[in-house]
Scaffold this motif. Structure first.
Motif, PDB file in Angstrom:
ATOM      1  N   GLU A 123       5.081   7.095  10.606  1.00 41.68           N
ATOM      2  CA  GLU A 123       5.998   6.993   9.465  1.00 41.68           C
ATOM      3  C   GLU A 123       5.595   7.956   8.352  1.00 41.68           C
ATOM      4  O   GLU A 123       6.463   8.580   7.724  1.00 41.68           O
ATOM      5  CB  GLU A 123       6.013   5.554   8.954  1.00 41.68           C
ATOM      6  CG  GLU A 123       6.657   4.576   9.926  1.00 41.68           C
ATOM      7  CD  GLU A 123       6.310   3.119   9.637  1.00 41.68           C
ATOM      8  OE1 GLU A 123       6.950   2.240  10.232  1.00 41.68           O
ATOM      9  OE2 GLU A 123       5.386   2.875   8.823  1.00 41.68           O
ATOM     10  N   ALA A 124       4.281   8.098   8.129  1.00 38.16           N
ATOM     11  CA  ALA A 124       3.823   9.058   7.118  1.00 38.16           C
ATOM     12  C   ALA A 124       4.197  10.481   7.512  1.00 38.16           C
ATOM     13  O   ALA A 124       4.606  11.288   6.660  1.00 38.16           O
ATOM     14  CB  ALA A 124       2.312   8.943   6.929  1.00 38.16           C
ATOM     15  N   VAL A 125       4.076  10.798   8.802  1.00 35.52           N
ATOM     16  CA  VAL A 125       4.443  12.130   9.290  1.00 35.52           C
ATOM     17  C   VAL A 125       5.936  12.368   9.086  1.00 35.52           C
ATOM     18  O   VAL A 125       6.353  13.433   8.607  1.00 35.52           O
ATOM     19  CB  VAL A 125       4.063  12.279  10.775  1.00 35.52           C
ATOM     20  CG1 VAL A 125       4.638  13.569  11.353  1.00 35.52           C
ATOM     21  CG2 VAL A 125       2.547  12.263  10.946  1.00 35.52           C
ATOM     22  N   ASP A 126       6.751  11.391   9.438  1.00 39.96           N
ATOM     23  CA  ASP A 126       8.200  11.552   9.303  1.00 39.96           C
ATOM     24  C   ASP A 126       8.611  11.651   7.836  1.00 39.96           C
ATOM     25  O   ASP A 126       9.513  12.423   7.486  1.00 39.96           O
ATOM     26  CB  ASP A 126       8.922  10.395   9.991  1.00 39.96           C
ATOM     27  CG  ASP A 126       8.743  10.400  11.505  1.00 39.96           C
ATOM     28  OD1 ASP A 126       8.240  11.412  12.036  1.00 39.96           O
ATOM     29  OD2 ASP A 126       9.091   9.393  12.155  1.00 39.96           O
ATOM     30  N   LEU A 127       7.949  10.886   6.953  1.00 40.68           N
ATOM     31  CA  LEU A 127       8.230  11.018   5.521  1.00 40.68           C
ATOM     32  C   LEU A 127       7.830  12.400   5.020  1.00 40.68           C
ATOM     33  O   LEU A 127       8.569  13.034   4.255  1.00 40.68           O
ATOM     34  CB  LEU A 127       7.479   9.934   4.739  1.00 40.68           C
ATOM     35  CG  LEU A 127       8.059   8.521   4.765  1.00 40.68           C
ATOM     36  CD1 LEU A 127       7.062   7.527   4.191  1.00 40.68           C
ATOM     37  CD2 LEU A 127       9.377   8.458   3.994  1.00 40.68           C
TER      38      LEU A 127
END
Length: 332
Positions: free
Chosen positions: A245-249
């Motif tokens: 999720e951090a990567v996608d954000l």
């Protein structure tokens, strides 16, 4: 039907190293276009590997970092025999990391000698640190790639993944986004001061930017302090997302400011405008793999010292990097 060339990679245990390992995967797919690359890796990294198109399958390593468990490694290795791997690449240098490919009966087992792994590795290489000065070079050289030409990692985030994370966290990208990554797993000697991060956040917020804080659960206290010092102008995601999720954000951000950390390497692999801050570590050893990344380091006589905490007690290599210098590097 010709059997594909099946490869098992025993992956590293750190986010940044796992990102840099993608350079090896790219080279292997170039050498063997029809090969299947499986990666044995920590559970946290599985969704990161799913964003690397060269990886056929990510296999969860059930044993924790540093855990020996010889019987467990024998069971895992024997359980992988049905995959009929032709070659294994063992990226960690520990003795125990070479056990699973050995017990899996993989005919060719490639890696550096490390902790005297003769026998466990039958394609053991001697690491010449003076020639292979960068971590990414050491990974890629295992595939006999010319060192002058190593590909940069490139994570692929689909529009569906971006839409999903946008909806999940109720974010918008109507205005520019600055992502701040204030963590560094290794220790405080790699962390730019929270006061400096807060100064950058306040300034960019006044310019109309959104400011996001990204990091793991361990980074949550630091991120909360930055948000307090910046007068709560940041959206704090630290500790509220998993790595994927951090990567996608981060894929939604326009600019990333980061310590030398795993998320710094993620930002480079996402093709982001990146400002990377180095203190106790060496940008010549683990630089962000992006041609336009801006590295800020002071090159003091006492750095790089590679210590977790400043042995001199002042961390001038980081405290003396002024917020104004970072702000000036952010494109408008």
């Amino acid at each position: 039907m010709v059997k594909p060339f099946n490869i098992l990679v025993v992956g590293p245990s750190w986010v940044g190293d796992m990102v840099m390992a993608q350079s090896l995967f790219i080279v292997l797919k170039h050498q063997y276009p029809d090969c299947k690359i499986d990666v044995l890796a920590p559970t946290w990294s599985l969704k990161l590997l799913q964003r690397m198109p060269q990886v056929h399958s990510a296999i969860a390593m059930p044993l924790g970092h540093g855990q020996f468990d010889l019987l467990g490694r024998i069971r895992i290795g024997r359980g992988l025999r049905s995959h009929q791997y032709d070659q294994a690449f063992v990226l960690p240098n520990s003795w125990k990391s070479a056990l699973i490919p050995f017990f899996a009966g993989i005919p060719k087992r490639t890696g550096y000698i490390g902790e005297m792994r003769w026998g466990l590795l039958n394609d053991a290489r001697k690491l010449d640190k003076s020639r292979l000065t960068m971590t990414v070079q050491r990974f890629v050289a295992l595939a006999n790639q010319e060192l002058a030409r190593y590909p940069f990692p490139k994570l692929e985030i689909s529009s569906e993944q971006q839409q999903a994370v946008t909806a999940q966290f109720a974010v918008n990208n109507d205005t520019k986004i600055l992502a701040l990554c204030p963590g560094a797993e290794y220790g405080p000697a790699k962390r730019w001061p929270i006061e400096h991060f807060a100064a950058v956040a306040r300034h960019m917020h006044r310019q109309g930017w959104q400011v996001w804080l990204l990091g793991s659960d361990k980074d949550k206290p630091v991120a909360e302090q930055i948000n307090v010092l910046s007068e709560q102008v940041c959206r704090n995601f630290a500790g509220s997302t998993n790595l994927a999720e951090a990567v996608d954000l981060m894929s939604l951000a326009d600019v990333v400011v980061s310590n030398d950390s795993g998320l710094m390497h993620v930002a480079a692999a996402l093709d982001k405008k990146l400002i990377a801050l180095y203190g106790s570590s060496d940008p010549g050893f683990t630089p962000p793999l992006h041609k336009d990344a801006e590295i800020i380091t002071l090159g003091l006589d006492c750095s790089p010292c590679f210590k977790r905490e400043c042995p001199l007690g002042h961390t001038h290599c980081l405290t003396d990097i002024a917020p104004e210098r970072v702000i000036a590097a952010i494109p408008r």
